[in-house]
Design an enzyme around this catalytic site. Structure first.
Site, PDB file in Angstrom:
ATOM      1  N   HIS A  39       2.738 -22.304 119.546  1.00 61.85           N
ATOM      2  CA  HIS A  39       2.021 -22.891 118.418  1.00 61.85           C
ATOM      3  C   HIS A  39       2.376 -22.286 117.070  1.00 61.85           C
ATOM      4  O   HIS A  39       1.776 -22.644 116.065  1.00 61.85           O
ATOM      5  CB  HIS A  39       0.504 -22.804 118.640  1.00 61.85           C
ATOM      6  CG  HIS A  39      -0.010 -21.388 118.655  1.00 61.85           C
ATOM      7  ND1 HIS A  39      -0.143 -20.672 119.805  1.00 61.85           N
ATOM      8  CD2 HIS A  39      -0.401 -20.572 117.660  1.00 61.85           C
ATOM      9  CE1 HIS A  39      -0.613 -19.465 119.532  1.00 61.85           C
ATOM     10  NE2 HIS A  39      -0.771 -19.373 118.216  1.00 61.85           N
TER      11      HIS A  39
HETATM   12  C1  UD1 Z   1      -4.549 -20.859 114.204  1.00 60.16           C
HETATM   13  C2  UD1 Z   1      -4.317 -19.505 113.562  1.00 60.16           C
HETATM   14  C3  UD1 Z   1      -3.324 -18.708 114.380  1.00 60.16           C
HETATM   15  C4  UD1 Z   1      -3.763 -18.607 115.823  1.00 60.16           C
HETATM   16  C5  UD1 Z   1      -4.023 -20.012 116.371  1.00 60.16           C
HETATM   17  C6  UD1 Z   1      -4.602 -19.879 117.748  1.00 60.16           C
HETATM   18  C7  UD1 Z   1      -4.406 -19.424 111.122  1.00 60.16           C
HETATM   19  C8  UD1 Z   1      -3.626 -19.380 109.879  1.00 60.16           C
HETATM   20  N1  UD1 Z   1      -3.723 -19.655 112.240  1.00 60.16           N
HETATM   21  O1  UD1 Z   1      -3.345 -21.588 114.169  1.00 60.16           O
HETATM   22  O2  UD1 Z   1      -3.241 -17.390 113.859  1.00 60.16           O
HETATM   23  O3  UD1 Z   1      -2.746 -17.978 116.560  1.00 60.16           O
HETATM   24  O4  UD1 Z   1      -4.980 -20.688 115.534  1.00 60.16           O
HETATM   25  O5  UD1 Z   1      -4.570 -21.064 118.447  1.00 60.16           O
HETATM   26  O6  UD1 Z   1      -5.586 -19.269 111.107  1.00 60.16           O
HETATM   27  N2  UD1 Z   1      -5.984 -29.103 115.338  1.00 60.16           N
HETATM   28  C9  UD1 Z   1      -6.580 -30.041 116.140  1.00 60.16           C
HETATM   29  N3  UD1 Z   1      -7.719 -29.702 116.792  1.00 60.16           N
HETATM   30  C10 UD1 Z   1      -8.296 -28.480 116.685  1.00 60.16           C
HETATM   31  C11 UD1 Z   1      -7.691 -27.532 115.852  1.00 60.16           C
HETATM   32  C12 UD1 Z   1      -6.531 -27.859 115.193  1.00 60.16           C
HETATM   33  O7  UD1 Z   1      -6.098 -31.164 116.274  1.00 60.16           O
HETATM   34  O8  UD1 Z   1      -9.349 -28.243 117.318  1.00 60.16           O
HETATM   35  C13 UD1 Z   1      -4.702 -29.442 114.687  1.00 60.16           C
HETATM   36  C14 UD1 Z   1      -4.849 -29.927 113.262  1.00 60.16           C
HETATM   37  O9  UD1 Z   1      -3.927 -30.924 113.043  1.00 60.16           O
HETATM   38  C15 UD1 Z   1      -4.467 -28.703 112.447  1.00 60.16           C
HETATM   39  C16 UD1 Z   1      -3.446 -27.989 113.337  1.00 60.16           C
HETATM   40  O10 UD1 Z   1      -3.881 -28.266 114.651  1.00 60.16           O
HETATM   41  O11 UD1 Z   1      -3.935 -29.027 111.198  1.00 60.16           O
HETATM   42  C17 UD1 Z   1      -3.373 -26.507 113.112  1.00 60.16           C
HETATM   43  O12 UD1 Z   1      -4.657 -25.896 113.208  1.00 60.16           O
HETATM   44  P1  UD1 Z   1      -4.979 -24.562 112.371  1.00 60.16           P
HETATM   45  O13 UD1 Z   1      -6.312 -24.061 112.753  1.00 60.16           O
HETATM   46  O14 UD1 Z   1      -4.722 -24.763 110.916  1.00 60.16           O
HETATM   47  O15 UD1 Z   1      -3.868 -23.546 112.806  1.00 60.16           O
HETATM   48  P2  UD1 Z   1      -3.353 -23.162 114.245  1.00 60.16           P
HETATM   49  O16 UD1 Z   1      -1.928 -23.558 114.337  1.00 60.16           O
HETATM   50  O17 UD1 Z   1      -4.290 -23.667 115.266  1.00 60.16           O
HETATM   51  N1  UDP Z   2      -5.271 -19.987 126.196  1.00 58.43           N
HETATM   52  C1  UDP Z   2      -6.021 -20.896 126.933  1.00 58.43           C
HETATM   53  N2  UDP Z   2      -5.511 -22.148 127.157  1.00 58.43           N
HETATM   54  C2  UDP Z   2      -4.290 -22.541 126.699  1.00 58.43           C
HETATM   55  C3  UDP Z   2      -3.538 -21.602 125.943  1.00 58.43           C
HETATM   56  C4  UDP Z   2      -4.070 -20.336 125.710  1.00 58.43           C
HETATM   57  O1  UDP Z   2      -7.113 -20.576 127.385  1.00 58.43           O
HETATM   58  O2  UDP Z   2      -3.892 -23.682 126.929  1.00 58.43           O
HETATM   59  C5  UDP Z   2      -5.859 -18.647 125.931  1.00 58.43           C
HETATM   60  C6  UDP Z   2      -4.961 -17.467 126.201  1.00 58.43           C
HETATM   61  O3  UDP Z   2      -4.994 -17.085 127.558  1.00 58.43           O
HETATM   62  C7  UDP Z   2      -5.568 -16.413 125.287  1.00 58.43           C
HETATM   63  C8  UDP Z   2      -5.972 -17.215 124.091  1.00 58.43           C
HETATM   64  O4  UDP Z   2      -6.114 -18.564 124.531  1.00 58.43           O
HETATM   65  O5  UDP Z   2      -6.720 -15.843 125.888  1.00 58.43           O
HETATM   66  C9  UDP Z   2      -4.905 -17.097 123.047  1.00 58.43           C
HETATM   67  O6  UDP Z   2      -5.051 -18.055 122.083  1.00 58.43           O
HETATM   68  P1  UDP Z   2      -3.832 -18.595 121.201  1.00 58.43           P
HETATM   69  O7  UDP Z   2      -2.561 -18.476 121.938  1.00 58.43           O
HETATM   70  O8  UDP Z   2      -4.263 -19.928 120.741  1.00 58.43           O
HETATM   71  O9  UDP Z   2      -3.888 -17.618 119.936  1.00 58.43           O
HETATM   72  P2  UDP Z   2      -3.138 -16.272 119.546  1.00 58.43           P
HETATM   73  O10 UDP Z   2      -3.483 -15.246 120.547  1.00 58.43           O
HETATM   74  O11 UDP Z   2      -1.687 -16.566 119.435  1.00 58.43           O
HETATM   75  O12 UDP Z   2      -3.693 -15.963 118.192  1.00 58.43           O
END
Ligand code: UD1
Ligand code: UDP
Length: 373
Positions: free
Chosen positions: A216
């Site tokens: 991601h």
């Molecule tokens: C965010 C965090 C990242 C973390 C990740 C965990 C920031 C800057 N980034 O990234 O550090 O590793 O979460 O998963 O805070 N969206 C949906 N449904 C949701 C949430 C998001 O469709 O429930 C889509 C939206 O189009 C959104 C995109 O995902 O624009 C990105 O979501 P966002 O929360 O901005 O950043 P992440 O890539 O999820």
């Molecule tokens: N995770 C989950 N389902 C998924 C992918 C990740 O439950 O499909 C869990 C993973 O095991 C960990 C947490 O989500 O506990 C990590 O989240 P993510 O990778 O979104 O964020 P990051 O750690 O990179 O900030």
């Protein structure tokens, strides 16, 4: 008088971190009154609700409903909406988790109101300012009064940045508390059967060899060419062994543009809940990821992990764990996956221990420090 502890969460990994801390604090209501604020950064059921249900997190007291948007929109809107909540509750401490925009916004809002901030997972540094999380980490640490670190390298980073060591508490990795608390449920999930990953072997059924992939990071998934390189390599390897790829919503946005997908044997799924995901990790032959938390979980489970990034803010997963960095632009990525698979089959896989204080007792250490405030 109990201390009022206000937790700010919003992104999926925040939920995995807050769960054991809330649970530990709930044991002693005479010490703690807890308030949970969900910013709404993640809102799909599979990115949020399912973690509340599976990890037993109480419903949020306040939901800010911020949703998606640019960094400035998300950070500023959380700040605007959180401010009144903090004024209403006047907590003794505001606890923020990890490195997401919800973390930074929670910390900034509290610091501006002169409320003490405690940062769980402080001190991690990738030294890569092109990652949005690196800014969040650095700023959050510098405005926190209490910094809870997961590893010694984090302490060293904070010392190097001139942060007073009296504020820093090395407590270990709280995600491991969650994993330990859910260990039995993780083992007994039907997901392996559902995805056809079990094979009969004598009287005993065993998991087949398979790969779990999850991606991601903007650098890997926002640019369709970068994502194609990764998916094509997984497709090639996937012709010989199953690849399960739960797709993060950010990745979902660009993955549809890949024409090669139609012929790919990769099993793309919705993001899974925590229990299914950990069951997959636990039985995987190899994990290909760019997630922070997954690098740590694979290290703890002794499962080989290829991290598709040029750097990591979690170096113990390399020096003491099973993690290896791989840059998709260097050479053939499919070869790197094959090599990792070959070495994962070597019998002498190091299972000699875990990083210091990754022991399932981190939440209790954090409660101990906060109760002495
Ligand atoms: C965010 C965090 C990242 C973390 C990740 C965990 C920031 C800057 N980034 O990234 O550090 O590793 O979460 O998963 O805070 N969206 C949906 N449904 C949701 C949430 C998001 O469709 O429930 C889509 C939206 O189009 C959104 C995109 O995902 O624009 C990105 O979501 P966002 O929360 O901005 O950043 P992440 O890539 O999820
Ligand atoms: N995770 C989950 N389902 C998924 C992918 C990740 O439950 O499909 C869990 C993973 O095991 C960990 C947490 O989500 O506990 C990590 O989240 P993510 O990778 O979104 O964020 P990051 O750690 O990179 O900030």
């Amino acid at each position: 008088m109990p201390k009022t502890v206000l937790h700010v969460v919003g992104a999926r990994p925040n939920l995995v971190k807050v769960a054991p801390i809330m649970r530990d604090m709930a044991r002693t209501p005479e010490r703690f009154r807890q308030v949970l604020v969900h910013t709404g950064q993640h809102y799909d059921d599979r990115m949020s609700r399912i973690f509340f249900d599976e990890l037993g997190i109480p419903n949020p007291d306040v939901h800010l409903g911020v949703g998606s948007g640019s960094h400035a929109y998300q950070t500023a809107t959380i700040m605007q909406r959180l401010e009144q909540t903090l004024l209403d509750y006047r907590p003794d401490v505001v606890v923020v988790y990890g490195d997401a925009n919800s973390t930074l916004a929670g910390a900034l809002t509290a610091a501006k109101l002169d409320l003490p901030v405690a940062h769980v997972e402080a001190g991690l540094r990738s030294f890569d300012r092109t990652m949005p999380e690196e800014t969040n980490r650095v700023v959050t640490d510098h405005i926190s009064e209490l910094l809870f670190t997961p590893s010694r390298d984090a302490d060293a980073n904070l010392a190097h940045e001139g942060i007073d060591s009296g504020k820093v508490h090395f407590v270990g990795n709280v995600m491991i508390d969650t994993l330990e608390q859910k260990r039995i449920q993780i083992e007994n999930r039907p997901i392996l059967d559902e995805l056809g990953l079990m094979s009969p072997e004598g009287n005993e059924r065993k998991a087949r060899e398979f790969i779990v992939a999850t991606l991601h990071r903007p650098a890997n998934v926002d640019d369709v060419d970068a994502l194609r390189l990764i998916v094509d390599a997984l497709t090639e390897v996937g012709r010989r062994l199953p690849v399960v790829f739960p797709v993060h919503p950010r990745t979902r946005k660009s993955i549809g543009a890949l024409r090669s997908l139609k012929a790919s044997p990769i099993m793309f799924t919705e993001p899974t809940g925590y229990l299914d995901f950990l069951c997959l990790l636990r039985h995987a032959t190899l994990v290909v990821t760019d997630s922070g938390g997954v690098q740590e979980e694979t290290t703890y489970l002794y499962v080989p992990c290829l991290t598709v990034r040029p750097n990591t803010e979690r170096p113990v997963t390399i020096t003491q764990g099973t993690n290896r960095l791989v840059d998709t632009r260097d050479g053939n990525f499919a070869d790197a996956i094959r090599e990792a698979l070959d070495s994962s089959r070597e019998p002498a896989r190091n299972q000699s221990g875990h990083p210091e204080l990754w022991d399932g007792k981190t939440a209790a250490r954090i409660s101990g420090v906060l109760s002495a405030l």
